[in-house]
Design a protein around this motif. Structure first.
Motif, mmCIF file in Angstrom:
data_model
loop_
_atom_site.group_PDB
_atom_site.id
_atom_site.type_symbol
_atom_site.label_atom_id
_atom_site.label_comp_id
_atom_site.label_asym_id
_atom_site.label_seq_id
_atom_site.Cartn_x
_atom_site.Cartn_y
_atom_site.Cartn_z
ATOM 1 N N ASP A 44 -13.937 -3.777 1.509
ATOM 2 C CA ASP A 44 -13.182 -3.328 0.339
ATOM 3 C C ASP A 44 -11.693 -3.184 0.644
ATOM 4 O OD1 ASP A 44 -13.505 -1.219 2.046
ATOM 5 O OD2 ASP A 44 -13.781 0.279 0.478
ATOM 6 N N GLY A 45 -11.213 -3.883 1.655
ATOM 7 C CA GLY A 45 -9.826 -3.774 2.093
ATOM 8 C C GLY A 45 -8.854 -4.517 1.207
ATOM 9 N N LEU A 70 -1.925 -1.980 6.656
ATOM 10 C CA LEU A 70 -2.905 -2.883 6.046
ATOM 11 C C LEU A 70 -4.291 -2.256 5.960
ATOM 12 C CD1 LEU A 70 -1.823 -6.122 7.885
ATOM 13 C CD2 LEU A 70 -1.360 -5.519 5.508
ATOM 14 N N ARG A 71 -4.980 -2.525 4.855
ATOM 15 C CA ARG A 71 -6.363 -2.087 4.676
ATOM 16 C C ARG A 71 -7.279 -3.233 5.086
ATOM 17 N NH1 ARG A 71 -4.922 0.072 -1.170
ATOM 18 N NH2 ARG A 71 -3.847 1.974 -0.544
ATOM 19 N N GLN A 72 -8.339 -2.903 5.822
ATOM 20 C CA GLN A 72 -9.255 -3.924 6.297
ATOM 21 C C GLN A 72 -10.678 -3.591 5.878
ATOM 22 O OE1 GLN A 72 -8.707 -4.601 10.477
ATOM 23 N NE2 GLN A 72 -6.502 -4.572 10.301
ATOM 24 N N ASN A 90 -5.406 -4.964 -0.370
ATOM 25 C CA ASN A 90 -4.031 -4.538 -0.123
ATOM 26 C C ASN A 90 -3.215 -4.693 -1.392
ATOM 27 O OD1 ASN A 90 -3.834 -3.954 2.856
ATOM 28 N ND2 ASN A 90 -4.829 -5.939 2.882
ATOM 29 N N ASN A 132 0.815 -1.212 0.000
ATOM 30 C CA ASN A 132 0.000 0.000 0.000
ATOM 31 C C ASN A 132 0.855 1.271 0.000
ATOM 32 O OD1 ASN A 132 -2.320 -1.594 0.038
ATOM 33 N ND2 ASN A 132 -2.285 -1.713 2.253
#
Length: 78
Positions: free
Chosen positions: A47-48, A42-44, A50, A19
């Motif tokens: 719609d997370g 980290l994207r969670q 990475n 990211n």
């Protein structure tokens, strides 16, 4: 997820970004086998997604990587 580990089985030497955050470099000689991925990177959520960028300088290994705590989750094309 508060953090994760990233493994690149069979990859030789290069750099990794998650990211847009540079995790650092890796080298198959070791001793490190897993790169630490801080939780805030980290994207969670639903719609997370990475984004993982790998700059391999010598020879790519498997067409996938492992990202996750404990038992890693495979990502990419097996």
């Amino acid at each position: 997820m508060d953090h994760a580990g990233l493994r690149l089985p069979g990859w030789t030497r290069g750099f990794v970004w998650v990211n847009g955050f540079c995790l650092g470099r890796y080298w198959s000689v070791g001793p490190q086998e897993t790169l630490y991925v801080p939780g805030p990177v980290l994207r969670q959520g639903a719609d997370g997604v990475n984004e993982l960028w790998v700059l391999e300088l010598e020879g790519a290994g498997e067409a996938w990587v492992e990202l996750g705590p404990g038992a890693p989750v495979r990502s990419g094309t097996p």
